[in-house]
Design a protein around this motif. Sequence first.
Motif, mmCIF file in Angstrom:
data_model
loop_
_atom_site.group_PDB
_atom_site.id
_atom_site.type_symbol
_atom_site.label_atom_id
_atom_site.label_comp_id
_atom_site.label_asym_id
_atom_site.label_seq_id
_atom_site.Cartn_x
_atom_site.Cartn_y
_atom_site.Cartn_z
ATOM 1 N N PRO A 71 0.807 -1.220 0.000
ATOM 2 C CA PRO A 71 0.000 0.000 0.000
ATOM 3 C C PRO A 71 0.845 1.278 0.000
ATOM 4 C CG PRO A 71 -0.213 -1.181 2.107
ATOM 5 C CD PRO A 71 0.533 -2.087 1.161
ATOM 6 N N PHE A 131 -2.795 11.003 -3.627
ATOM 7 C CA PHE A 131 -1.726 10.040 -3.316
ATOM 8 C C PHE A 131 -0.398 10.799 -3.350
ATOM 9 C CE2 PHE A 131 -5.143 8.043 -5.880
ATOM 10 C CZ PHE A 131 -5.732 7.292 -4.855
ATOM 11 N N SER A 136 5.753 15.492 -3.660
ATOM 12 C CA SER A 136 6.512 15.962 -4.828
ATOM 13 C C SER A 136 5.664 16.783 -5.813
ATOM 14 C CB SER A 136 7.173 14.776 -5.530
ATOM 15 O OG SER A 136 6.259 13.726 -5.692
ATOM 16 N N TYR A 137 4.491 16.274 -6.219
ATOM 17 C CA TYR A 137 3.646 17.052 -7.145
ATOM 18 C C TYR A 137 3.110 18.312 -6.442
ATOM 19 C CZ TYR A 137 3.287 13.285 -10.653
ATOM 20 O OH TYR A 137 3.564 12.345 -11.613
ATOM 21 N N ASP A 154 -1.794 11.294 2.106
ATOM 22 C CA ASP A 154 -1.095 10.022 1.918
ATOM 23 C C ASP A 154 -1.361 9.119 3.116
ATOM 24 O OD1 ASP A 154 1.190 9.077 -0.251
ATOM 25 O OD2 ASP A 154 1.231 7.944 1.616
ATOM 26 N N ILE A 155 -1.386 7.825 2.830
ATOM 27 C CA ILE A 155 -1.720 6.836 3.859
ATOM 28 C C ILE A 155 -0.467 6.376 4.626
ATOM 29 C CG2 ILE A 155 -1.479 4.707 2.483
ATOM 30 C CD1 ILE A 155 -4.373 4.020 3.533
ATOM 31 N N ASP A 182 -6.453 7.701 4.475
ATOM 32 C CA ASP A 182 -6.902 7.090 3.228
ATOM 33 C C ASP A 182 -7.621 8.149 2.384
ATOM 34 O OD1 ASP A 182 -7.863 5.026 1.387
ATOM 35 O OD2 ASP A 182 -9.798 5.387 2.342
ATOM 36 N N ALA A 183 -7.288 8.230 1.117
ATOM 37 C CA ALA A 183 -7.845 9.278 0.258
ATOM 38 C C ALA A 183 -9.373 9.150 0.149
ATOM 39 C CB ALA A 183 -7.199 9.214 -1.116
ATOM 40 N N TYR A 209 -10.318 4.360 -7.414
ATOM 41 C CA TYR A 209 -10.638 5.582 -6.668
ATOM 42 C C TYR A 209 -11.283 6.661 -7.540
ATOM 43 C CZ TYR A 209 -7.642 3.628 -3.010
ATOM 44 O OH TYR A 209 -7.087 2.823 -2.051
HETATM 45 C C1 SAM Z 1 3.127 5.857 -6.524
HETATM 46 S S1 SAM Z 1 3.235 6.708 -4.985
HETATM 47 C C2 SAM Z 1 3.212 8.402 -5.559
HETATM 48 C C3 SAM Z 1 3.672 9.388 -4.530
HETATM 49 C C4 SAM Z 1 3.894 10.808 -5.063
HETATM 50 N N1 SAM Z 1 2.710 11.306 -5.733
HETATM 51 C C5 SAM Z 1 5.091 10.871 -5.984
HETATM 52 O O1 SAM Z 1 4.909 10.780 -7.216
HETATM 53 O O2 SAM Z 1 6.224 11.007 -5.484
HETATM 54 C C6 SAM Z 1 1.596 6.504 -4.347
HETATM 55 C C7 SAM Z 1 1.409 6.986 -2.932
HETATM 56 O O3 SAM Z 1 0.031 6.744 -2.588
HETATM 57 C C8 SAM Z 1 -0.058 6.361 -1.225
HETATM 58 N N2 SAM Z 1 -1.329 5.639 -1.077
HETATM 59 C C9 SAM Z 1 -1.643 4.386 -1.473
HETATM 60 N N3 SAM Z 1 -2.935 4.111 -1.211
HETATM 61 C C10 SAM Z 1 -3.464 5.227 -0.660
HETATM 62 C C11 SAM Z 1 -4.754 5.579 -0.191
HETATM 63 N N4 SAM Z 1 -5.759 4.722 -0.232
HETATM 64 N N5 SAM Z 1 -4.956 6.829 0.297
HETATM 65 C C12 SAM Z 1 -3.916 7.713 0.352
HETATM 66 N N6 SAM Z 1 -2.676 7.419 -0.047
HETATM 67 C C13 SAM Z 1 -2.440 6.208 -0.568
HETATM 68 C C14 SAM Z 1 1.217 5.562 -0.964
HETATM 69 O O4 SAM Z 1 1.564 5.575 0.385
HETATM 70 C C15 SAM Z 1 2.229 6.279 -1.864
HETATM 71 O O5 SAM Z 1 2.963 7.258 -1.136
#
Ligand code: SAM
Length: 283
Positions: A71, A131, A136-137, A154-155, A182-183, A209
Motif C-alpha cells: 500500500p 496520493f 513531490s507534485y 497520503d496513507i 486514506d484518500a 478511486y
Molecule cells: C506511486 S506513490 C506516488 C507518490 C507521489 N505522488 C510521488 O509521485 O512522489 C503513491 C502513494 O500513494 C499512497 N497511497 C496508497 N494508497 C493510498 C490511499 N488509499 N490513500 C492515500 N494514499 C495512498 C502511498 O503511500 C504512496 O505514497
Amino acid sequence: MKGDLKSILRNSLNADELDLVIKSYDIIGDLGVIQIPEALSEHKRTIAEAVMQQHKHVKAVWRQSSPIRGPHRVRNLEWVGGEKLSQTVHRENGYTLKVDVQKCYFSPRLGAERMRIAGLVGDSEYVVNMFAGVGSYSIAIGKYSGAHKTVSIDINPVAVYYMKENILLNRLVGRIAPICGDARTTIADQLRNSVDRVLMPLPHEAFKYLDSAVAALRSPAGWIHYYEFAHARKNEDPVNAVKRKIVDCLEDFPVKVVEVNGRIVRQTGPNWYHIALDIHLEI
Ligand SMILES: C[S@@+](CC[C@H](N)C(=O)[O-])C[C@H]1O[C@@H](n2cnc3c(N)ncnc32)[C@H](O)[C@@H]1O
C-alpha cells in the motif's frame, strides 16, 4: 574518471558479466538506487563503487531487491556501498524534496511530469492530491502555480512526515495542507464537492478511486489527472485504450466529459507504459 557504468567496470567484470549490468539507475539526492541481477551478486560492492565513481557526490548505494509494492508503494532496498544512509535531499526544478528511500515512494524520473501538471494549475484553484507521497507534485504546484491550496493526502505516515518537512523546506506553509489518511475516507469526510482539480498519482490502482475523485470536484467544472500503467503490443496505442476505459466508466457518473488529453509519461518496461490522462468534466 566519468564514463558510463560499463566502461568503469570493464577491468573488474568479464564480458558476459558486463552484458548483465543494467546501465540506467536512479540518483536521488546523494544516493544511488540500482538494480543488480542475482548473477552479479558477488560483484555488488564493486558495482556500488563504480556508481560512486561515476557520480562523485553519491554517498551511499542501494540495490533494489524487490519491485515497488504494498500500500505504501515502497521497494526493498539492500545497502551495497558507501555510508549506510537512506535519507537524502533531492533537488529538481528549483525545489527540494527530503525523502527516506527505504520508507517512502519517490521517483526522480517524474520531475518533468510534475512541472507539466504545475503548469496546468490556474490561479486561486483548490487542488487535492489524493496520493501525495512526500509531496513531490504538491510542492511543484505550490512553487510554480497560483493555486490557493493543495490538500495532500497520503496513507503512509513516514511519507507524510517528509511531506511536512518539504512544506517547511520550500516555504509553502499554508499553501499545502498535509493529511495522513486514506484518500477515499478523507474525501468522503472532508472534501466532497470542494475542489477544482484532483491528482491521482497511483498508477497501479487509481481506477479503484475514480468515484472519489469525481466526488471531490465542485460545480460547475474541474479536472482530474489520472494515471495508469498500460500494456500495449506493437501497433497498439496504450493511451487510447486507457482513454476508452475511463470515458466508459465516467458514463456511470452524473458528469459530462468535456475533454480528455492523454500522453505517455514514460515507458516502464517492454510494452509497458505509464499513462497520464487530463480529464475535464462538467459537474
Ligand atoms: C506511486 S506513490 C506516488 C507518490 C507521489 N505522488 C510521488 O509521485 O512522489 C503513491 C502513494 O500513494 C499512497 N497511497 C496508497 N494508497 C493510498 C490511499 N488509499 N490513500 C492515500 N494514499 C495512498 C502511498 O503511500 C504512496 O505514497
